[in-house]
Scaffold this motif. Sequence first.
Motif, PDB file in Angstrom:
ATOM      1  N   GLU A  29      50.680 -39.834  19.654  1.00  0.00           N
ATOM      2  CA  GLU A  29      50.783 -40.487  20.969  1.00  0.00           C
ATOM      3  C   GLU A  29      49.457 -41.073  21.445  1.00  0.00           C
ATOM      4  O   GLU A  29      49.437 -42.129  22.067  1.00  0.00           O
ATOM      5  CB  GLU A  29      51.317 -39.515  22.024  1.00  0.00           C
ATOM      6  N   HIS A  35      54.829 -47.315  17.411  1.00  0.00           N
ATOM      7  CA  HIS A  35      55.384 -46.072  16.851  1.00  0.00           C
ATOM      8  C   HIS A  35      56.194 -46.279  15.569  1.00  0.00           C
ATOM      9  O   HIS A  35      56.410 -45.327  14.824  1.00  0.00           O
ATOM     10  CB  HIS A  35      56.302 -45.407  17.879  1.00  0.00           C
ATOM     11  N   HIS A  47      53.677 -50.222  22.972  1.00  0.00           N
ATOM     12  CA  HIS A  47      53.563 -48.790  22.658  1.00  0.00           C
ATOM     13  C   HIS A  47      54.670 -48.374  21.688  1.00  0.00           C
ATOM     14  O   HIS A  47      54.411 -47.819  20.620  1.00  0.00           O
ATOM     15  CB  HIS A  47      53.625 -47.976  23.953  1.00  0.00           C
ATOM     16  N   GLU A  48      55.904 -48.653  22.064  1.00  0.00           N
ATOM     17  CA  GLU A  48      57.027 -48.195  21.237  1.00  0.00           C
ATOM     18  C   GLU A  48      57.056 -48.927  19.890  1.00  0.00           C
ATOM     19  O   GLU A  48      57.448 -48.345  18.875  1.00  0.00           O
ATOM     20  CB  GLU A  48      58.353 -48.379  21.981  1.00  0.00           C
ATOM     21  N   TYR A  81      48.341 -37.736  25.372  1.00  0.00           N
ATOM     22  CA  TYR A  81      48.561 -39.183  25.492  1.00  0.00           C
ATOM     23  C   TYR A  81      47.270 -39.886  25.920  1.00  0.00           C
ATOM     24  O   TYR A  81      46.707 -40.682  25.192  1.00  0.00           O
ATOM     25  CB  TYR A  81      49.619 -39.478  26.558  1.00  0.00           C
ATOM     26  N   GLU A  89      60.900 -44.120  20.784  1.00  0.00           N
ATOM     27  CA  GLU A  89      60.591 -44.830  19.557  1.00  0.00           C
ATOM     28  C   GLU A  89      61.529 -44.482  18.412  1.00  0.00           C
ATOM     29  O   GLU A  89      62.016 -43.362  18.326  1.00  0.00           O
ATOM     30  CB  GLU A  89      59.155 -44.493  19.136  1.00  0.00           C
TER      31      GLU A  89
HETATM   32 ZN    ZN Z   1      54.889 -42.700  22.520  1.00  0.00          ZN
END
Ligand code: ZN
Length: 466
Positions: free
Chosen positions: A354, A324, A320-321, A425, A291
Amino acid sequence: MKPVLLAAVFAAVSAPAYAQSTGPAPLPLPPAIEVPQDKPYPGLIKLSIDATDLDRRIFRVRETVPVAASGPMTLLFPMWLPGNHSATGQLDKLAGLIITANGKRLEWVRDPVAVAAFHVDVPTGVKVLELEFQHLSPTATDQGRVVVTQEMLNLQWNNMLLYPAGYFSRQISIEAQVKLPNGWNYGTALEASAIAGDTVTFKAVGLDTLVDSPIFAGRYFKKIDLDPGGRSRITLNMMADEAYQLDISPTQLQAHRNLITQADRLYGARHYDHYDMLLALTDRMGGIGLEHQRSSENGSNPRYFQDWDKLPTARDLLPHEYTHSWNGKYRRPADLWTANFNVPMRGSLLWVYEGQTQYWGYILAARSGLLTKQEALDAIASTAATYDHRIGRVWRQMSDTTNDPVIAQRRPQGWTSWQRSEDYYSEGQLIWLDADTLIREKPGVPNPSILLPRHFLGSMTATGVS
Ligand SMILES: [Zn+2]
Protein backbone atom coordinates in the motif's frame (compact mmCIF):
# COMPACT_ATOMS: atom_id res chain seq x y z
CA MET A 1 -11.60 -10.24 47.46
CA LYS A 2 -13.34 -12.55 49.89
CA PRO A 3 -11.10 -14.34 52.42
CA VAL A 4 -12.20 -17.81 51.32
CA LEU A 5 -11.15 -17.10 47.71
CA LEU A 6 -7.85 -15.64 48.85
CA ALA A 7 -7.14 -18.86 50.71
CA ALA A 8 -7.93 -20.84 47.56
CA VAL A 9 -5.42 -18.78 45.58
CA PHE A 10 -2.69 -19.39 48.17
CA ALA A 11 -3.49 -23.10 48.13
CA ALA A 12 -3.14 -23.22 44.36
CA VAL A 13 0.16 -21.34 44.41
CA SER A 14 1.67 -23.57 47.05
CA ALA A 15 0.53 -26.80 45.41
CA PRO A 16 3.00 -28.88 43.33
CA ALA A 17 3.26 -27.74 39.70
CA TYR A 18 1.83 -31.01 38.32
CA ALA A 19 -1.27 -31.05 40.50
CA GLN A 20 -4.53 -30.70 38.63
CA SER A 21 -6.97 -28.08 39.82
CA THR A 22 -10.62 -28.69 40.46
CA GLY A 23 -13.28 -27.09 38.26
CA PRO A 24 -14.32 -27.27 34.61
CA ALA A 25 -12.00 -28.80 32.04
CA PRO A 26 -12.07 -27.70 28.38
CA LEU A 27 -13.75 -29.84 25.76
CA PRO A 28 -11.53 -30.72 22.80
CA LEU A 29 -11.99 -28.56 19.70
CA PRO A 30 -13.53 -30.14 16.61
CA PRO A 31 -11.14 -31.36 13.90
CA ALA A 32 -9.49 -28.57 11.93
CA ILE A 33 -10.81 -27.79 8.45
CA GLU A 34 -8.88 -29.54 5.67
CA VAL A 35 -5.67 -27.81 4.67
CA PRO A 36 -5.82 -26.74 0.99
CA GLN A 37 -3.77 -28.91 -1.36
CA ASP A 38 -2.35 -27.91 -4.74
CA LYS A 39 -4.37 -30.46 -6.73
CA PRO A 40 -7.23 -30.03 -9.22
CA TYR A 41 -10.76 -30.23 -7.91
CA PRO A 42 -12.48 -32.88 -10.05
CA GLY A 43 -15.23 -31.38 -12.17
CA LEU A 44 -16.56 -27.96 -13.07
CA ILE A 45 -18.63 -25.98 -10.56
CA LYS A 46 -21.49 -24.01 -12.11
CA LEU A 47 -22.73 -20.85 -10.47
CA SER A 48 -25.86 -18.96 -11.49
CA ILE A 49 -26.79 -15.60 -9.95
CA ASP A 50 -30.08 -13.77 -10.36
CA ALA A 51 -29.25 -10.10 -9.81
CA THR A 52 -32.60 -8.64 -10.89
CA ASP A 53 -34.28 -8.04 -7.52
CA LEU A 54 -33.49 -4.35 -7.20
CA ASP A 55 -36.32 -3.63 -4.73
CA ARG A 56 -35.20 -6.19 -2.15
CA ARG A 57 -31.50 -6.01 -3.08
CA ILE A 58 -31.30 -9.79 -2.84
CA PHE A 59 -29.00 -11.87 -5.03
CA ARG A 60 -30.38 -15.40 -5.60
CA VAL A 61 -27.79 -18.10 -6.02
CA ARG A 62 -27.92 -21.57 -7.55
CA GLU A 63 -24.76 -23.63 -7.61
CA THR A 64 -23.98 -27.15 -8.76
CA VAL A 65 -20.95 -28.79 -7.21
CA PRO A 66 -19.77 -32.10 -8.70
CA VAL A 67 -18.55 -34.61 -6.12
CA ALA A 68 -16.10 -37.42 -6.75
CA ALA A 69 -16.87 -39.58 -3.73
CA SER A 70 -19.44 -40.18 -1.06
CA GLY A 71 -18.83 -39.37 2.60
CA PRO A 72 -18.02 -36.22 4.56
CA MET A 73 -17.50 -33.02 2.58
CA THR A 74 -16.93 -29.44 3.67
CA LEU A 75 -18.06 -26.35 1.79
CA LEU A 76 -16.54 -22.98 2.63
CA PHE A 77 -17.83 -19.42 2.40
CA PRO A 78 -14.91 -17.08 1.48
CA MET A 79 -13.85 -15.07 4.53
CA TRP A 80 -10.25 -13.86 4.03
CA LEU A 81 -10.54 -11.45 1.12
CA PRO A 82 -7.64 -10.06 -0.91
CA GLY A 83 -7.52 -6.29 -0.81
CA ASN A 84 -9.32 -6.31 2.54
CA HIS A 85 -6.42 -8.27 4.04
CA SER A 86 -8.77 -9.60 6.73
CA ALA A 87 -11.67 -11.95 7.43
CA THR A 88 -14.37 -9.59 6.21
CA GLY A 89 -16.51 -12.05 4.26
CA GLN A 90 -20.19 -11.20 4.73
CA LEU A 91 -21.20 -14.52 6.19
CA ASP A 92 -24.10 -12.94 8.09
CA LYS A 93 -25.77 -12.11 4.77
CA LEU A 94 -25.87 -15.70 3.53
CA ALA A 95 -29.39 -17.06 4.05
CA GLY A 96 -31.76 -19.72 2.84
CA LEU A 97 -29.13 -22.41 2.28
CA ILE A 98 -30.68 -25.62 0.99
CA ILE A 99 -28.55 -28.48 -0.35
CA THR A 100 -30.07 -31.30 -2.37
CA ALA A 101 -28.76 -34.34 -4.23
CA ASN A 102 -30.78 -36.49 -6.62
CA GLY A 103 -33.83 -34.49 -5.59
CA LYS A 104 -33.44 -35.22 -1.87
CA ARG A 105 -32.56 -32.67 0.75
CA LEU A 106 -29.24 -33.10 2.56
CA GLU A 107 -28.82 -31.72 6.05
CA TRP A 108 -25.82 -29.46 6.56
CA VAL A 109 -24.09 -28.71 9.85
CA ARG A 110 -22.13 -25.52 10.45
CA ASP A 111 -18.72 -26.01 12.02
CA PRO A 112 -18.91 -24.56 15.55
CA VAL A 113 -15.41 -23.06 15.37
CA ALA A 114 -14.82 -22.34 11.68
CA VAL A 115 -18.32 -20.92 11.28
CA ALA A 116 -17.90 -20.26 7.55
CA ALA A 117 -17.60 -24.04 6.99
CA PHE A 118 -20.64 -26.20 6.23
CA HIS A 119 -20.33 -29.96 6.65
CA VAL A 120 -22.47 -32.34 4.58
CA ASP A 121 -22.47 -36.10 4.28
CA VAL A 122 -22.62 -37.06 0.60
CA PRO A 123 -24.72 -40.22 0.10
CA THR A 124 -23.47 -43.12 -1.96
CA GLY A 125 -24.16 -42.71 -5.66
CA VAL A 126 -24.45 -38.92 -5.61
CA LYS A 127 -22.47 -37.18 -8.35
CA VAL A 128 -23.62 -33.57 -7.93
CA LEU A 129 -24.75 -31.35 -5.06
CA GLU A 130 -27.36 -28.71 -5.84
CA LEU A 131 -27.07 -25.59 -3.65
CA GLU A 132 -29.54 -22.80 -3.34
CA PHE A 133 -29.21 -19.71 -1.15
CA GLN A 134 -29.39 -15.92 -1.13
CA HIS A 135 -26.96 -13.09 -0.55
CA LEU A 136 -29.01 -10.52 1.38
CA SER A 137 -27.13 -7.39 0.42
CA PRO A 138 -27.56 -4.40 2.76
CA THR A 139 -30.88 -2.57 2.59
CA ALA A 140 -29.46 0.28 4.69
CA THR A 141 -25.98 1.61 5.40
CA ASP A 142 -25.92 0.39 9.00
CA GLN A 143 -25.85 -3.19 7.66
CA GLY A 144 -22.77 -2.58 5.53
CA ARG A 145 -21.95 -1.16 2.13
CA VAL A 146 -25.01 -0.77 -0.09
CA VAL A 147 -24.26 -2.52 -3.41
CA VAL A 148 -27.65 -2.35 -5.16
CA THR A 149 -29.61 0.75 -6.14
CA GLN A 150 -32.31 1.32 -8.73
CA GLU A 151 -29.60 2.42 -11.14
CA MET A 152 -26.60 0.19 -10.49
CA LEU A 153 -25.16 -2.83 -8.70
CA ASN A 154 -21.77 -4.17 -7.69
CA LEU A 155 -21.59 -7.97 -7.76
CA GLN A 156 -18.72 -9.51 -5.81
CA TRP A 157 -18.60 -13.26 -6.39
CA ASN A 158 -17.11 -14.08 -3.00
CA ASN A 159 -20.38 -13.02 -1.37
CA MET A 160 -22.40 -15.52 -3.36
CA LEU A 161 -20.66 -18.86 -3.58
CA LEU A 162 -19.53 -21.82 -1.50
CA TYR A 163 -16.48 -23.84 -2.51
CA PRO A 164 -15.01 -27.21 -1.49
CA ALA A 165 -12.42 -27.27 1.29
CA GLY A 166 -9.08 -28.97 0.70
CA TYR A 167 -7.99 -27.38 -2.60
CA PHE A 168 -6.04 -24.35 -3.74
CA SER A 169 -8.45 -21.72 -5.12
CA ARG A 170 -6.74 -21.74 -8.51
CA GLN A 171 -7.39 -25.48 -8.79
CA ILE A 172 -11.17 -25.08 -8.53
CA SER A 173 -12.80 -24.29 -11.89
CA ILE A 174 -16.06 -22.37 -11.95
CA GLU A 175 -18.34 -21.37 -14.78
CA ALA A 176 -20.39 -18.37 -13.64
CA GLN A 177 -23.56 -16.92 -15.07
CA VAL A 178 -25.49 -13.83 -14.08
CA LYS A 179 -28.92 -12.49 -14.98
CA LEU A 180 -28.87 -8.70 -14.92
CA PRO A 181 -31.79 -6.25 -14.73
CA ASN A 182 -33.45 -5.71 -18.07
CA GLY A 183 -31.48 -3.53 -20.45
CA TRP A 184 -28.51 -2.91 -18.15
CA ASN A 185 -24.93 -2.92 -19.36
CA TYR A 186 -21.97 -4.26 -17.38
CA GLY A 187 -18.22 -4.25 -17.01
CA THR A 188 -15.92 -6.96 -15.66
CA ALA A 189 -12.54 -8.50 -16.38
CA LEU A 190 -14.28 -11.83 -17.07
CA GLU A 191 -14.81 -12.84 -20.66
CA ALA A 192 -18.31 -13.79 -21.78
CA SER A 193 -18.85 -17.08 -23.58
CA ALA A 194 -22.55 -16.54 -24.26
CA ILE A 195 -25.10 -13.75 -23.90
CA ALA A 196 -28.81 -14.54 -24.07
CA GLY A 197 -31.05 -11.56 -23.37
CA ASP A 198 -29.95 -10.19 -20.01
CA THR A 199 -28.16 -13.40 -18.98
CA VAL A 200 -24.40 -13.51 -19.42
CA THR A 201 -22.38 -16.72 -19.14
CA PHE A 202 -18.66 -16.33 -18.57
CA LYS A 203 -15.81 -18.60 -19.60
CA ALA A 204 -14.77 -20.96 -16.82
CA VAL A 205 -11.96 -19.63 -14.63
CA GLY A 206 -10.25 -20.60 -11.40
CA LEU A 207 -11.95 -19.55 -8.18
CA ASP A 208 -9.10 -17.10 -7.48
CA THR A 209 -9.68 -15.35 -10.82
CA LEU A 210 -13.45 -15.32 -10.35
CA VAL A 211 -13.20 -13.65 -6.95
CA ASP A 212 -10.70 -11.20 -8.49
CA SER A 213 -13.17 -10.26 -11.24
CA PRO A 214 -16.26 -8.52 -9.85
CA ILE A 215 -18.99 -6.90 -11.93
CA PHE A 216 -20.29 -3.34 -12.13
CA ALA A 217 -23.66 -3.18 -13.90
CA GLY A 218 -25.92 -0.21 -14.44
CA ARG A 219 -28.81 1.44 -16.17
CA TYR A 220 -26.60 4.35 -17.25
CA PHE A 221 -23.34 2.91 -18.47
CA LYS A 222 -20.55 4.05 -20.77
CA LYS A 223 -17.45 2.23 -22.01
CA ILE A 224 -14.40 4.10 -23.27
CA ASP A 225 -11.31 2.58 -24.85
CA LEU A 226 -8.40 4.19 -22.99
CA ASP A 227 -5.73 2.86 -25.34
CA PRO A 228 -7.07 2.56 -28.90
CA GLY A 229 -4.85 0.27 -30.94
CA GLY A 230 -2.64 -0.41 -27.91
CA ARG A 231 -0.85 -3.63 -27.04
CA SER A 232 -3.72 -4.76 -24.81
CA ARG A 233 -7.28 -3.62 -24.28
CA ILE A 234 -7.88 -1.12 -21.47
CA THR A 235 -11.47 -0.05 -20.93
CA LEU A 236 -12.93 2.61 -18.67
CA ASN A 237 -16.36 1.24 -17.63
CA MET A 238 -18.45 3.98 -16.05
CA MET A 239 -21.89 3.95 -14.48
CA ALA A 240 -23.71 6.78 -12.73
CA ASP A 241 -26.84 7.69 -10.80
CA GLU A 242 -27.99 9.82 -13.73
CA ALA A 243 -27.10 9.73 -17.42
CA TYR A 244 -25.61 13.24 -17.66
CA GLN A 245 -23.03 12.38 -14.99
CA LEU A 246 -21.24 10.19 -17.55
CA ASP A 247 -20.42 13.21 -19.76
CA ILE A 248 -16.63 13.45 -19.90
CA SER A 249 -14.86 16.43 -21.46
CA PRO A 250 -12.03 15.95 -23.98
CA THR A 251 -9.52 17.25 -21.40
CA GLN A 252 -10.77 14.84 -18.73
CA LEU A 253 -10.66 11.93 -21.18
CA GLN A 254 -7.11 12.83 -22.18
CA ALA A 255 -6.02 12.82 -18.51
CA HIS A 256 -7.39 9.27 -18.10
CA ARG A 257 -5.61 8.17 -21.31
CA ASN A 258 -2.42 9.84 -20.09
CA LEU A 259 -2.60 7.64 -16.99
CA ILE A 260 -2.11 4.58 -19.19
CA THR A 261 0.75 6.21 -21.10
CA GLN A 262 2.49 7.34 -17.93
CA ALA A 263 2.10 3.96 -16.23
CA ASP A 264 3.63 2.32 -19.32
CA ARG A 265 6.61 4.66 -19.06
CA LEU A 266 6.98 4.02 -15.35
CA TYR A 267 6.46 0.24 -15.22
CA GLY A 268 7.33 -0.86 -18.77
CA ALA A 269 5.39 -4.11 -18.55
CA ARG A 270 1.64 -4.50 -18.38
CA HIS A 271 0.76 -7.06 -15.75
CA TYR A 272 -2.47 -8.16 -17.37
CA ASP A 273 -3.80 -9.32 -20.74
CA HIS A 274 -6.57 -6.74 -20.60
CA TYR A 275 -7.76 -4.29 -17.96
CA ASP A 276 -11.18 -2.98 -17.00
CA MET A 277 -11.39 0.11 -14.84
CA LEU A 278 -14.80 0.00 -13.15
CA LEU A 279 -15.92 3.45 -12.04
CA ALA A 280 -19.19 4.19 -10.23
CA LEU A 281 -20.23 7.84 -9.99
CA THR A 282 -22.77 7.72 -7.22
CA ASP A 283 -23.85 8.79 -3.78
CA ARG A 284 -26.52 6.10 -3.63
CA MET A 285 -24.29 3.03 -3.82
CA GLY A 286 -21.59 2.64 -1.14
CA GLY A 287 -18.06 3.86 -1.82
CA ILE A 288 -15.25 1.53 -2.81
CA GLY A 289 -11.65 1.41 -3.96
CA LEU A 290 -10.62 -2.21 -4.44
CA GLU A 291 -7.82 -3.57 -6.57
CA HIS A 292 -7.68 -6.59 -8.83
CA GLN A 293 -5.14 -7.76 -11.35
CA ARG A 294 -7.23 -7.16 -14.46
CA SER A 295 -9.72 -4.66 -13.08
CA SER A 296 -10.47 -2.38 -10.16
CA GLU A 297 -13.64 -1.29 -8.38
CA ASN A 298 -13.73 2.47 -7.92
CA GLY A 299 -16.43 4.64 -6.43
CA SER A 300 -16.43 8.40 -6.76
CA ASN A 301 -18.57 11.48 -6.46
CA PRO A 302 -21.58 11.48 -8.81
CA ARG A 303 -20.36 14.85 -10.10
CA TYR A 304 -16.79 13.58 -10.64
CA PHE A 305 -16.68 15.17 -14.09
CA GLN A 306 -19.01 18.14 -13.53
CA ASP A 307 -17.23 19.32 -10.35
CA TRP A 308 -13.75 18.28 -11.52
CA ASP A 309 -12.01 21.38 -10.17
CA LYS A 310 -13.56 21.02 -6.71
CA LEU A 311 -12.70 17.35 -6.14
CA PRO A 312 -8.94 16.84 -6.31
CA THR A 313 -9.06 14.31 -3.48
CA ALA A 314 -11.09 11.96 -5.70
CA ARG A 315 -8.60 11.96 -8.53
CA ASP A 316 -5.76 9.79 -7.27
CA LEU A 317 -8.03 6.76 -6.81
CA LEU A 318 -7.74 5.35 -10.34
CA PRO A 319 -3.92 5.68 -10.48
CA HIS A 320 -3.70 4.01 -7.05
CA GLU A 321 -5.87 1.03 -7.94
CA TYR A 322 -4.29 0.71 -11.40
CA THR A 323 -0.84 0.52 -9.80
CA HIS A 324 -2.05 -2.41 -7.70
CA SER A 325 -2.37 -4.55 -10.82
CA TRP A 326 1.39 -4.82 -10.48
CA ASN A 327 2.09 -4.01 -6.81
CA GLY A 328 -0.22 -6.23 -4.82
CA LYS A 329 -1.68 -8.49 -7.49
CA TYR A 330 0.97 -9.55 -10.03
CA ARG A 331 3.46 -9.34 -7.17
CA ARG A 332 2.15 -9.95 -3.66
CA PRO A 333 3.87 -10.19 -0.28
CA ALA A 334 4.48 -13.90 0.36
CA ASP A 335 2.74 -13.99 3.73
CA LEU A 336 -0.29 -12.17 2.33
CA TRP A 337 -0.91 -14.75 -0.38
CA THR A 338 -3.08 -17.64 0.76
CA ALA A 339 -4.00 -20.91 -0.93
CA ASN A 340 -7.72 -20.32 -0.50
CA PHE A 341 -10.05 -17.76 1.06
CA ASN A 342 -10.32 -19.35 4.49
CA VAL A 343 -6.67 -19.30 5.49
CA PRO A 344 -5.50 -16.32 7.58
CA MET A 345 -3.51 -13.59 5.84
CA ARG A 346 -0.51 -11.79 7.30
CA GLY A 347 0.16 -8.21 6.27
CA SER A 348 3.78 -7.64 7.28
CA LEU A 349 4.66 -6.06 3.91
CA LEU A 350 1.63 -3.84 3.49
CA TRP A 351 3.95 -0.84 3.76
CA VAL A 352 5.23 -2.01 0.35
CA TYR A 353 1.87 -3.14 -1.05
CA GLU A 354 0.00 0.00 0.00
CA GLY A 355 2.77 2.48 0.84
CA GLN A 356 4.49 2.31 -2.53
CA THR A 357 1.14 2.22 -4.34
CA GLN A 358 0.10 5.34 -2.48
CA TYR A 359 3.32 7.01 -3.62
CA TRP A 360 3.06 6.04 -7.29
CA GLY A 361 -0.65 6.85 -7.25
CA TYR A 362 0.11 10.50 -6.60
CA ILE A 363 3.05 10.58 -9.01
CA LEU A 364 0.98 9.07 -11.82
CA ALA A 365 -1.95 11.36 -11.04
CA ALA A 366 0.32 14.39 -11.37
CA ARG A 367 2.09 13.17 -14.50
CA SER A 368 -1.19 12.32 -16.25
CA GLY A 369 -2.94 15.57 -15.37
CA LEU A 370 -5.54 13.95 -13.13
CA LEU A 371 -3.99 16.15 -10.45
CA THR A 372 -1.99 19.30 -11.02
CA LYS A 373 1.58 19.22 -9.79
CA GLN A 374 0.62 21.61 -7.02
CA GLU A 375 -2.31 19.47 -5.93
CA ALA A 376 0.00 16.45 -5.66
CA LEU A 377 2.59 18.46 -3.73
CA ASP A 378 -0.08 19.76 -1.38
CA ALA A 379 -1.46 16.27 -0.77
CA ILE A 380 1.95 14.84 0.13
CA ALA A 381 2.80 17.91 2.24
CA SER A 382 -0.43 17.39 4.14
CA THR A 383 0.53 13.77 4.78
CA ALA A 384 3.98 14.77 6.00
CA ALA A 385 2.46 17.38 8.31
CA THR A 386 0.12 14.75 9.73
CA TYR A 387 3.07 12.56 10.69
CA ASP A 388 4.87 15.46 12.32
CA HIS A 389 2.18 15.20 14.97
CA ARG A 390 1.31 11.47 14.98
CA ILE A 391 1.87 11.01 18.69
CA GLY A 392 1.18 7.27 18.53
CA ARG A 393 4.64 6.90 16.99
CA VAL A 394 6.12 7.00 20.50
CA TRP A 395 4.65 3.59 21.35
CA ARG A 396 3.75 1.92 18.09
CA GLN A 397 5.93 1.36 15.05
CA MET A 398 4.42 1.92 11.61
CA SER A 399 5.16 -1.72 10.78
CA ASP A 400 2.86 -2.82 13.61
CA THR A 401 -0.04 -0.99 11.96
CA THR A 402 0.09 -3.62 9.16
CA ASN A 403 -1.99 -5.69 11.61
CA ASP A 404 -4.79 -3.10 11.61
CA PRO A 405 -6.89 -4.73 8.87
CA VAL A 406 -7.28 -7.64 11.30
CA ILE A 407 -7.35 -5.64 14.54
CA ALA A 408 -9.55 -2.70 13.67
CA GLN A 409 -11.21 -3.41 10.30
CA ARG A 410 -11.63 0.35 9.85
CA ARG A 411 -14.02 0.78 12.73
CA PRO A 412 -14.34 4.36 13.96
CA GLN A 413 -11.68 5.43 16.46
CA GLY A 414 -11.79 7.80 19.40
CA TRP A 415 -8.09 8.67 19.43
CA THR A 416 -6.63 8.13 15.96
CA SER A 417 -3.36 9.94 16.48
CA TRP A 418 -2.58 7.89 19.60
CA GLN A 419 -4.00 4.57 18.36
CA ARG A 420 -2.71 4.93 14.77
CA SER A 421 -4.70 3.45 11.90
CA GLU A 422 -3.29 1.61 8.87
CA ASP A 423 -0.44 4.12 8.84
CA TYR A 424 1.45 1.86 6.42
CA TYR A 425 -0.42 3.69 3.65
CA SER A 426 0.68 7.24 4.20
CA GLU A 427 3.74 6.85 6.38
CA GLY A 428 4.73 4.09 3.94
CA GLN A 429 4.25 6.57 1.11
CA LEU A 430 6.82 8.89 2.69
CA ILE A 431 9.35 6.02 2.86
CA TRP A 432 9.00 5.47 -0.89
CA LEU A 433 9.25 9.18 -1.56
CA ASP A 434 12.54 9.15 0.29
CA ALA A 435 13.70 6.00 -1.54
CA ASP A 436 12.90 7.53 -4.92
CA THR A 437 14.67 10.80 -4.24
CA LEU A 438 17.70 8.97 -2.79
CA ILE A 439 18.02 6.92 -5.99
CA ARG A 440 17.74 9.99 -8.18
CA GLU A 441 20.55 11.74 -6.31
CA LYS A 442 23.01 9.00 -7.23
CA PRO A 443 25.54 9.95 -9.88
CA GLY A 444 24.62 8.71 -13.34
CA VAL A 445 20.93 8.23 -12.63
CA PRO A 446 19.06 9.82 -15.52
CA ASN A 447 15.87 11.82 -15.33
CA PRO A 448 16.47 14.05 -12.34
CA SER A 449 13.10 15.73 -12.87
CA ILE A 450 11.51 14.13 -9.84
CA LEU A 451 8.23 15.57 -8.79
CA LEU A 452 9.62 16.59 -5.43
CA PRO A 453 13.04 17.77 -4.33
CA ARG A 454 15.25 15.67 -2.06
CA HIS A 455 14.98 16.47 1.63
CA PHE A 456 11.43 17.46 0.92
CA LEU A 457 10.35 16.73 4.46
CA GLY A 458 13.04 18.94 5.95
CA SER A 459 12.24 21.82 3.61
CA MET A 460 8.56 21.89 4.34
CA THR A 461 7.05 25.02 5.72
CA ALA A 462 3.81 25.53 7.55
CA THR A 463 2.17 26.70 4.35
CA GLY A 464 3.25 23.84 2.13
CA VAL A 465 6.33 23.18 0.06
CA SER A 466 8.59 25.19 -2.15
ZN1 ZN B 1 -4.42 0.25 -2.13
